[in-house]
Structure formats: C-alpha cells, structure tokens
Design a protein around this motif. Structure first.
Motif, PDB file in Angstrom:
ATOM      1  N   SER A 173     -45.206 -34.102  27.989  1.00  0.00           N
ATOM      2  CA  SER A 173     -44.265 -34.418  29.072  1.00  0.00           C
ATOM      3  C   SER A 173     -45.019 -34.620  30.367  1.00  0.00           C
ATOM      4  O   SER A 173     -46.172 -34.209  30.511  1.00  0.00           O
ATOM      5  CB  SER A 173     -43.240 -33.283  29.232  1.00  0.00           C
ATOM      6  OG  SER A 173     -43.900 -32.119  29.674  1.00  0.00           O
ATOM      7  N   THR A 174     -44.350 -35.255  31.315  1.00  0.00           N
ATOM      8  CA  THR A 174     -44.940 -35.418  32.645  1.00  0.00           C
ATOM      9  C   THR A 174     -43.844 -35.527  33.688  1.00  0.00           C
ATOM     10  O   THR A 174     -42.730 -35.963  33.388  1.00  0.00           O
ATOM     11  CB  THR A 174     -45.861 -36.666  32.714  1.00  0.00           C
ATOM     12  OG1 THR A 174     -46.539 -36.674  33.974  1.00  0.00           O
ATOM     13  CG2 THR A 174     -45.084 -37.976  32.604  1.00  0.00           C
ATOM     14  N   LEU A 175     -44.166 -35.102  34.897  1.00  0.00           N
ATOM     15  CA  LEU A 175     -43.323 -35.386  36.050  1.00  0.00           C
ATOM     16  C   LEU A 175     -43.706 -36.786  36.508  1.00  0.00           C
ATOM     17  O   LEU A 175     -44.888 -37.150  36.475  1.00  0.00           O
ATOM     18  CB  LEU A 175     -43.607 -34.365  37.161  1.00  0.00           C
ATOM     19  CG  LEU A 175     -42.826 -34.517  38.469  1.00  0.00           C
ATOM     20  CD1 LEU A 175     -41.331 -34.306  38.253  1.00  0.00           C
ATOM     21  CD2 LEU A 175     -43.338 -33.533  39.520  1.00  0.00           C
ATOM     22  N   ALA A 176     -42.728 -37.575  36.913  1.00  0.00           N
ATOM     23  CA  ALA A 176     -42.994 -38.948  37.327  1.00  0.00           C
ATOM     24  C   ALA A 176     -42.192 -39.250  38.592  1.00  0.00           C
ATOM     25  O   ALA A 176     -41.125 -38.673  38.806  1.00  0.00           O
ATOM     26  CB  ALA A 176     -42.584 -39.904  36.209  1.00  0.00           C
ATOM     27  N   VAL A 212     -35.957 -39.277  29.260  1.00  0.00           N
ATOM     28  CA  VAL A 212     -35.809 -38.773  30.641  1.00  0.00           C
ATOM     29  C   VAL A 212     -34.779 -37.659  30.644  1.00  0.00           C
ATOM     30  O   VAL A 212     -33.639 -37.854  30.237  1.00  0.00           O
ATOM     31  CB  VAL A 212     -35.378 -39.914  31.601  1.00  0.00           C
ATOM     32  CG1 VAL A 212     -35.010 -39.378  32.980  1.00  0.00           C
ATOM     33  CG2 VAL A 212     -36.501 -40.947  31.708  1.00  0.00           C
ATOM     34  N   ASN A 213     -35.190 -36.430  31.077  1.00  0.00           N
ATOM     35  CA  ASN A 213     -34.229 -35.334  31.028  1.00  0.00           C
ATOM     36  C   ASN A 213     -33.822 -34.776  32.386  1.00  0.00           C
ATOM     37  O   ASN A 213     -32.806 -34.128  32.494  1.00  0.00           O
ATOM     38  CB  ASN A 213     -34.699 -34.217  30.088  1.00  0.00           C
ATOM     39  CG  ASN A 213     -36.049 -33.659  30.442  1.00  0.00           C
ATOM     40  OD1 ASN A 213     -37.052 -34.360  30.375  1.00  0.00           O
ATOM     41  ND2 ASN A 213     -36.101 -32.406  30.835  1.00  0.00           N
ATOM     42  N   HIS A 214     -34.582 -35.027  33.439  1.00  0.00           N
ATOM     43  CA  HIS A 214     -34.132 -34.666  34.790  1.00  0.00           C
ATOM     44  C   HIS A 214     -34.411 -35.880  35.649  1.00  0.00           C
ATOM     45  O   HIS A 214     -35.485 -36.467  35.531  1.00  0.00           O
ATOM     46  CB  HIS A 214     -34.946 -33.489  35.361  1.00  0.00           C
ATOM     47  CG  HIS A 214     -34.487 -32.157  34.881  1.00  0.00           C
ATOM     48  ND1 HIS A 214     -34.484 -31.813  33.554  1.00  0.00           N
ATOM     49  CD2 HIS A 214     -34.018 -31.073  35.550  1.00  0.00           C
ATOM     50  CE1 HIS A 214     -34.017 -30.568  33.439  1.00  0.00           C
ATOM     51  NE2 HIS A 214     -33.732 -30.105  34.621  1.00  0.00           N
ATOM     52  N   GLY A 272     -48.878 -40.231  22.702  1.00  0.00           N
ATOM     53  CA  GLY A 272     -48.733 -41.683  22.498  1.00  0.00           C
ATOM     54  C   GLY A 272     -47.323 -42.158  22.810  1.00  0.00           C
ATOM     55  O   GLY A 272     -47.126 -43.173  23.502  1.00  0.00           O
ATOM     56  N   ARG A 273     -46.335 -41.402  22.318  1.00  0.00           N
ATOM     57  CA  ARG A 273     -44.928 -41.772  22.573  1.00  0.00           C
ATOM     58  C   ARG A 273     -44.589 -41.629  24.052  1.00  0.00           C
ATOM     59  O   ARG A 273     -43.787 -42.387  24.595  1.00  0.00           O
ATOM     60  CB  ARG A 273     -43.989 -40.890  21.751  1.00  0.00           C
ATOM     61  CG  ARG A 273     -43.952 -41.290  20.291  1.00  0.00           C
ATOM     62  CD  ARG A 273     -42.926 -40.429  19.568  1.00  0.00           C
ATOM     63  NE  ARG A 273     -43.075 -40.553  18.127  1.00  0.00           N
ATOM     64  CZ  ARG A 273     -42.552 -39.707  17.266  1.00  0.00           C
ATOM     65  NH1 ARG A 273     -41.857 -38.668  17.696  1.00  0.00           N
ATOM     66  NH2 ARG A 273     -42.700 -39.877  15.976  1.00  0.00           N
ATOM     67  N   LEU A 274     -45.179 -40.625  24.696  1.00  0.00           N
ATOM     68  CA  LEU A 274     -44.938 -40.426  26.122  1.00  0.00           C
ATOM     69  C   LEU A 274     -45.440 -41.627  26.917  1.00  0.00           C
ATOM     70  O   LEU A 274     -44.732 -42.169  27.766  1.00  0.00           O
ATOM     71  CB  LEU A 274     -45.638 -39.142  26.600  1.00  0.00           C
ATOM     72  CG  LEU A 274     -45.546 -38.853  28.108  1.00  0.00           C
ATOM     73  CD1 LEU A 274     -44.115 -38.551  28.517  1.00  0.00           C
ATOM     74  CD2 LEU A 274     -46.453 -37.694  28.500  1.00  0.00           C
ATOM     75  N   LEU A 291     -43.293 -44.248  29.213  1.00  0.00           N
ATOM     76  CA  LEU A 291     -43.587 -44.498  30.637  1.00  0.00           C
ATOM     77  C   LEU A 291     -43.770 -45.997  30.890  1.00  0.00           C
ATOM     78  O   LEU A 291     -43.269 -46.536  31.873  1.00  0.00           O
ATOM     79  CB  LEU A 291     -44.838 -43.728  31.069  1.00  0.00           C
ATOM     80  CG  LEU A 291     -44.673 -42.211  31.191  1.00  0.00           C
ATOM     81  CD1 LEU A 291     -46.038 -41.524  31.252  1.00  0.00           C
ATOM     82  CD2 LEU A 291     -43.841 -41.836  32.427  1.00  0.00           C
ATOM     83  N   GLY A 292     -44.483 -46.666  29.977  1.00  0.00           N
ATOM     84  CA  GLY A 292     -44.685 -48.115  30.112  1.00  0.00           C
ATOM     85  C   GLY A 292     -43.362 -48.869  30.067  1.00  0.00           C
ATOM     86  O   GLY A 292     -43.120 -49.778  30.877  1.00  0.00           O
ATOM     87  N   ALA A 293     -42.496 -48.461  29.137  1.00  0.00           N
ATOM     88  CA  ALA A 293     -41.192 -49.134  29.000  1.00  0.00           C
ATOM     89  C   ALA A 293     -40.306 -48.882  30.222  1.00  0.00           C
ATOM     90  O   ALA A 293     -39.610 -49.785  30.705  1.00  0.00           O
ATOM     91  CB  ALA A 293     -40.503 -48.648  27.725  1.00  0.00           C
TER      92      ALA A 293
END
Length: 325
Positions: free
Chosen positions: A69-72, A94-96, A116-118, A122-124
């Motif tokens: 996961s990452t904050l974006a 996206v959960n928050h 990889g899925r993360l 993010l790219g999409a």
C-alpha cells in the motif's frame, strides 16, 4: 436515548476498539463484561453501524505487512476536484480519499495484493485522473495503535517503532480470511463460525490465525473501528515536517506517545515538490483546538526549527477498509 444506552454506546465505542474478545461467542463475552444481554450488544452495534458511527467490528491490518500500500497525493485544479475524486474512487484499490487544504489537495490510500498490482493500480489511476501522483510509501511506523480515545483519557504507554518488514505471503485460506475480514465481523452470536463456513475451514482455525496475526502485529488491533467524523471529531489535520534523518526516529517515537496523535509515520521526501518526511495525524472537535495543539507540541518537543505544514481535511470522498484482494 436513555442514560444507560448512552453509557453502553460510549463503552462499546471507546473501550472495545481493542481488547475485543477473540473467542467463539465474543458478543456474549462483551455482554458479560458490560452487564447486559447479548442481544442488547448486537442491536447496539448494528444501530451504531447504521448511524455511521462505526465502520465495522474487525481487524485493522498494519500497512505493508500483507500486500502492498501507499499514501498518494495529487495537485488538482479546484474546479476539477469533484470529478477527479469521483474517478479515483471508482478504483477498488482506493480505500481512503480526502480533500486537504494544500496545493496537493487530493489525498488517498491505495492498497493491493502485491507490489506489482499496486504499481499497476497507481499507473491506471494516474492515467484516468490525468494528473501525476505523488507516491509516499511507508518507511517506518511510530505508533502503537490503541485506537482513538473519545474522552482523551487513554494512557499511551510506549510507542513502538515498527521498521518496514517484507509482507507476509498468504496461502489461499489466509487470502480468503483477509477478504472475509475486510467486510467486518458478522454481527451474529458465533461470528467466527460464520467466517469459517464462508471460507471453508474450522472456527478454531479462524480464531487461531487471527490471534497469530494480532501477536505478530500483522493486525494492529481487532475491535470496533470508529468513524471520527460522525462522532463529532470533525477537525483533523495532517502535520508534516522535514526532520533531519538522524533525528526522525526519536522524534517520531516522541510524537506517537502524544495523546492527540493517532498516527505517526516516516515517508520519503519527494524533492523538489515535497520536502517533508515525518507525518502525523491529529484529531479534534474544532479547528482552533487542533491548531493550538500543534503549536504547543512543536514548542514542547523543540521542533520549531524544522519546516512544517498543516493540511486540514475538508471533504471526505471515500472511507472504507483496505481491500487487499
């Protein structure tokens, strides 16, 4: 609402964000501790969920201990914010998703089953939204998650520094259990038995695996997950600071011990756009109370030499549990 019901609600919301009984009949155990009937507990939790005061009863998984996961963040022209937020929300990863007061005005958390899925998600999201994403993955967590004290009285003992450790690989049964837990515990007399029958194993296996995850810190806490906003804690700010790398660990741990601080993380700086590396969340009922808390904290912990910014949240576009699968 009578005094008794109010006191019961307070206990459920405040005292059982953690220390939730992991046993075959947990709601009966709660009922015994609180001196009411099991049916009263189940009806109260159902009502609190309906009123939006609790998101679910269940697991809060530690970031990056399973999956990725990452904050974006994104800087979106204000007039396009609503439509971009809507586009971002369509992604189940996206959960928050919050609007915050800053040039980077859209902040969201992206979670997936693997790194990889993360990256693919993010790219999409970037392609769909049309704006570059500032990626701020977790480096260190400075917090022992004791939940959220509603009366400010919860004593924090010591902050744990949890360095990043590679995610735990999940077997098929565990993956199914994570998916089932994402929805929260079913509000039935034998909730773990319901989960076990959904994923095709024994109740004892479900309890054993959850207990093991709690011990390992994969689950930060198991219990009632409250929604601050609906409980009147409408002022929440993300305090971000640029702390010298050799001091960030000590100051992160010091901030995490503070009663008003609910989360504290080290994340990477992304120069030149984002010079901050220490993040913490501070909740309060009114804005000036949070602002005063930040001034007092920075003075008391000798942080006034360091560059900082305060990002108050405005609109909450999405708030759900993380979806790893």
């Amino acid at each position: 609402m009578g005094m008794q019901e109010e006191a019961l609600d307070f206990s459920l919301l405040n005292d059982f964000q953690r220390n939730f009984p992991l046993c075959t009949a947990p709601f009966a155990e709660l009922a015994a501790r609180l001196g009411v009937a099991e049916g009263v507990i189940l009806r109260s939790l159902e009502r609190l969920r309906r009123e939006g005061k609790i998101a679910r009863v269940g697991a809060v998984f530690a970031p990056k201990r399973i999956g990725a996961s990452t904050l974006a963040a994104m800087a979106v022209p204000p007039e396009k914010l609503g439509s971009v937020a809507e586009a971002v929300n369509r992604f189940p990863e996206v959960n928050h998703n919050y609007e915050r007061e800053h040039r980077y005005n859209l902040w969201f958390v992206v979670t997936a089953g693997s790194e990889g899925r993360l990256q693919a998600a993010l790219g999409a999201i970037e392609q769909t939204a049309g704006y570059p994403i500032l990626r701020l993955p977790l480096l260190q967590e400075y917090h022992i998650d004791l939940g959220f004290s509603l009366d400010g009285k919860a004593e924090k003992t010591s902050a744990q520094v949890r360095p990043y450790s590679p995610p735990t690989p999940l077997g098929e049964l565990e993956r199914r259990l994570v998916m089932a837990l994402q929805e929260g515990l079913p509000l039935f007399i034998r909730p773990f038995q319901v989960l076990a029958s959904r994923i095709g194993c024994d109740e004892s296996e479900v309890l054993g695996r959850i207990g093991h995850w709690v011990e390992e810190g994969v689950i930060k806490r198991f219990g009632v997950v409250v929604r601050h906003h609906e409980l009147g804690y409408t002022a929440n700010a993300m305090l971000v600071q640029d702390i010298p790398d050799d001091r960030v660990r000590d100051l992160g741990a010091a901030l995490a011990r503070e009663p008003g601080v609910t989360l504290c993380y080290q994340r990477p700086r992304v120069q030149p756009d984002w010079p901050y590396n220490l993040f913490c969340m501070i909740h309060g009922q009114v804005r000036h109370e949070v602002e005063a808390k930040i001034v007092e904290l920075r003075a008391r912990l000798n942080l006034t030499d360091y560059v900082y910014d305060t990002l108050f949240s405005l609109t909450r576009f999405k708030q759900t549990g993380a979806r790893y699968a």
